[in-house]
Design a protein around this motif. Structure first.
Motif, PDB file in Angstrom:
ATOM      1  N   GLY A 152       6.017  10.429  -0.463  1.00 29.57           N
ATOM      2  CA  GLY A 152       5.418   9.113  -0.307  1.00 29.57           C
ATOM      3  C   GLY A 152       4.072   9.190   0.368  1.00 29.57           C
ATOM      4  O   GLY A 152       3.699  10.203   0.956  1.00 29.57           O
ATOM      5  N   SER A 153       3.334   8.092   0.295  1.00 31.73           N
ATOM      6  CA  SER A 153       2.030   7.990   0.947  1.00 31.73           C
ATOM      7  C   SER A 153       1.787   6.536   1.319  1.00 31.73           C
ATOM      8  O   SER A 153       2.450   5.627   0.808  1.00 31.73           O
ATOM      9  N   ALA A 163       1.473  10.532   4.806  1.00 31.00           N
ATOM     10  CA  ALA A 163       2.175  11.068   3.632  1.00 31.00           C
ATOM     11  C   ALA A 163       3.329  11.958   4.083  1.00 31.00           C
ATOM     12  O   ALA A 163       3.345  12.466   5.203  1.00 31.00           O
ATOM     13  N   PHE A 164       4.274  12.172   3.201  1.00 30.76           N
ATOM     14  CA  PHE A 164       5.409  13.042   3.495  1.00 30.76           C
ATOM     15  C   PHE A 164       5.996  13.540   2.189  1.00 30.76           C
ATOM     16  O   PHE A 164       5.755  13.002   1.108  1.00 30.76           O
ATOM     17  N   GLY A 197       0.802  -1.221   0.000  1.00 28.52           N
ATOM     18  CA  GLY A 197       0.000   0.000   0.000  1.00 28.52           C
ATOM     19  C   GLY A 197       0.826   1.258   0.000  1.00 28.52           C
ATOM     20  O   GLY A 197       0.292   2.351   0.236  1.00 28.52           O
ATOM     21  N   LEU A 198       2.145   1.150  -0.282  1.00 28.45           N
ATOM     22  CA  LEU A 198       3.033   2.304  -0.259  1.00 28.45           C
ATOM     23  C   LEU A 198       3.277   2.828  -1.664  1.00 28.45           C
ATOM     24  O   LEU A 198       3.393   2.047  -2.616  1.00 28.45           O
ATOM     25  N   THR A 199       3.371   4.143  -1.778  1.00 31.94           N
ATOM     26  CA  THR A 199       3.722   4.791  -3.050  1.00 31.94           C
ATOM     27  C   THR A 199       4.818   5.813  -2.761  1.00 31.94           C
ATOM     28  O   THR A 199       4.684   6.658  -1.879  1.00 31.94           O
ATOM     29  N   ILE A 200       5.914   5.723  -3.552  1.00 28.14           N
ATOM     30  CA  ILE A 200       7.047   6.630  -3.383  1.00 28.14           C
ATOM     31  C   ILE A 200       7.383   7.244  -4.734  1.00 28.14           C
ATOM     32  O   ILE A 200       7.432   6.539  -5.744  1.00 28.14           O
TER      33      ILE A 200
END
Length: 418
Positions: free
Chosen positions: A124-125, A154-155, A89-92
């Motif tokens: 990322g989220s 998120a960041f 479930g991570l997106t970078i």
């Protein structure tokens, strides 16, 4: 309670509890209010870097979640200025920026391309809310920075490239926690290239030597010198000298309508074919074949050419005035010895033709005026009449003289003879 109501107000904020009571008869019952810090201090410690567990190529990406290798999807972002990596479930998203803040397009291999004086933009989220997220750089382990995700996990942050980083292929590693609390390590390949170098050397021209840009003290032609790595082939006319090679000198010109305008650019590619990095210098000169020297620059540093690197160095002369033919020269001076090979300077030259700027509008006006006169004569019939009159004149010149005229000539000649 009878005879009044008691209200208890409990405020809980960063571990502080307060209570109050009021005997206002209009309020009945107990009320408790809890206020929480919108961005609490993360309770987790940053995930330690994993420099050797997730190897990846410059165009690859890999991930460990909870210490288990995961399947990763890597793709270019929408505008081709970075990559997007998804795992679980991570997106970078990883981008590169220049020193001035401009975004850098992916190179021809699809790799993130960052300059030695540039920075990374990482976002990322899908991570744990209010948890630490760190960014590290490899192959030499360097922690670039740590930040905290927001309430949605998120960041986003910008991190400069480590100083004195070597040109070549490296990794950028993101370290954080998933929403389930598992440590996540995502590694992405990047390619580091040398930052373009703009020099401001001394310039000598017809009026003497001045410092860049030569706007005063008599030098008529300011010169700008730039250099940057390139992936271009050396092309035809290249010279291979064993430990380094140089391309032919390329000369290009741009005319202008301004009498004192015009631009001439000279450029040459130097390639390091040795196993060691070296420094060199280069000099450029521009001559007018009709009027002598225009300007020259000397002692331009060409630093830290890495093994296998090709460096394009260019000198732009502007303005060059109203001359027509130019000859440019470039002399590259390598170290005296590279890889146990004795070396010497190499010179290249090239000619370039610039149409005289002042003649362009005049020539265009003459052509237009001539065409306009021809069209007017054709429309008014004057052109046909002119050709018809010319034909009649030619025909009369070709006709033989009349008999009477010939007899008169004979009689006159006879009388004169008697």
């Amino acid at each position: 309670m009878t005879g009044g109501a008691a209200v208890a107000l409990a405020l809980v904020a960063t571990g502080v509890v307060a209570a109050a009571a009021d005997d206002d008869p209009e309020i009945d019952g107990n009320v408790t209010v809890t206020i929480t810090d919108p961005s609490p201090t993360p309770t987790r410690t940053p995930v330690p870097p994993v420099p050797s567990e997730v190897p990846t190529s410059v165009t690859g990406a890999a991930a460990l979640i909870g210490g288990v290798r995961q399947s990763v999807v890597r793709r270019p972002n929408a505008d081709g200025t970075g990559i997007v990596v998804t795992v679980g479930g991570l997106t970078i998203e990883l981008k590169a920026r220049t020193a001035s803040g401009g975004e850098v397009a992916l190179d021809s291999d699809g790799a993130v391309l960052v300059q030695t004086d540039g920075s990374y933009l990482v976002s990322g989220s899908g991570f744990a809310a209010f948890s630490p997220a760190s960014v590290a750089h490899y192959t030499d382990p360097t922690l670039l920075g740590t930040l905290t995700t927001d309430g949605s996990g998120a960041f986003s942050g910008s991190f400069p490239v480590p100083p004195a980083i070597a040109v070549g292929d490296h990794h950028v590693q993101l370290l954080g926690y998933t929403s389930a609390g598992s440590p996540a390590v995502i590694t992405m390949g990047v390619r580091v290239k040398a930052a373009p170098v703009t020099t401001t050397p001394a310039i000598s021209g017809p009026g003497g030597t001045v410092s860049y840009p030569g706007a005063s003290a008599g030098s008529q032609t300011p010169v700008t010198v730039t250099q940057e790595p390139t992936g271009e082939d050396l092309g035809t006319g290249a010279l291979d000298l064993g430990v380094f090679a140089v391309s032919a000198l390329r000369a290009t010109a741009v005319p202008t309508f301004n009498l004192q305008g015009g631009t001439v650019s000279l450029s040459m590619i130097v390639r390091n074919t040795s196993p060691e990095a070296f420094d060199g210098t280069i000099a450029f000169r521009l001559d007018s074949l009709l009027g002598g020297a225009v300007a020259q620059v000397e002692g331009i540093g060409v630093p830290h050419i890495q093994p296998g690197e090709s460096r394009r160095i260019a000198a732009t002369f502007q303005p060059v005035g109203n001359w027509t033919f130019y000859r440019g020269y470039a002399t590259f001076t390598p170290p005296e010895v590279v890889d146990n090979t004795a070396l010497s300077a190499v010179s290249r030259q090239a000619d370039v033709l610039v149409p005289p700027p002042a003649a362009l509008p005049v020539l265009a006006l003459l052509i237009l005026a001539t065409l306009g006169i021809l069209v007017w004569m054709l429309v008014t019939g004057r052109l046909q009449a002119m050709f018809a009159a010319r034909r009649r004149s030619d025909d009369e010149d070709d006709e033989p003289p009349a008999p009477a005229e010939r007899r008169g000539e004979l009689v006159g000649s006879g009388a004169a003879s008697r």
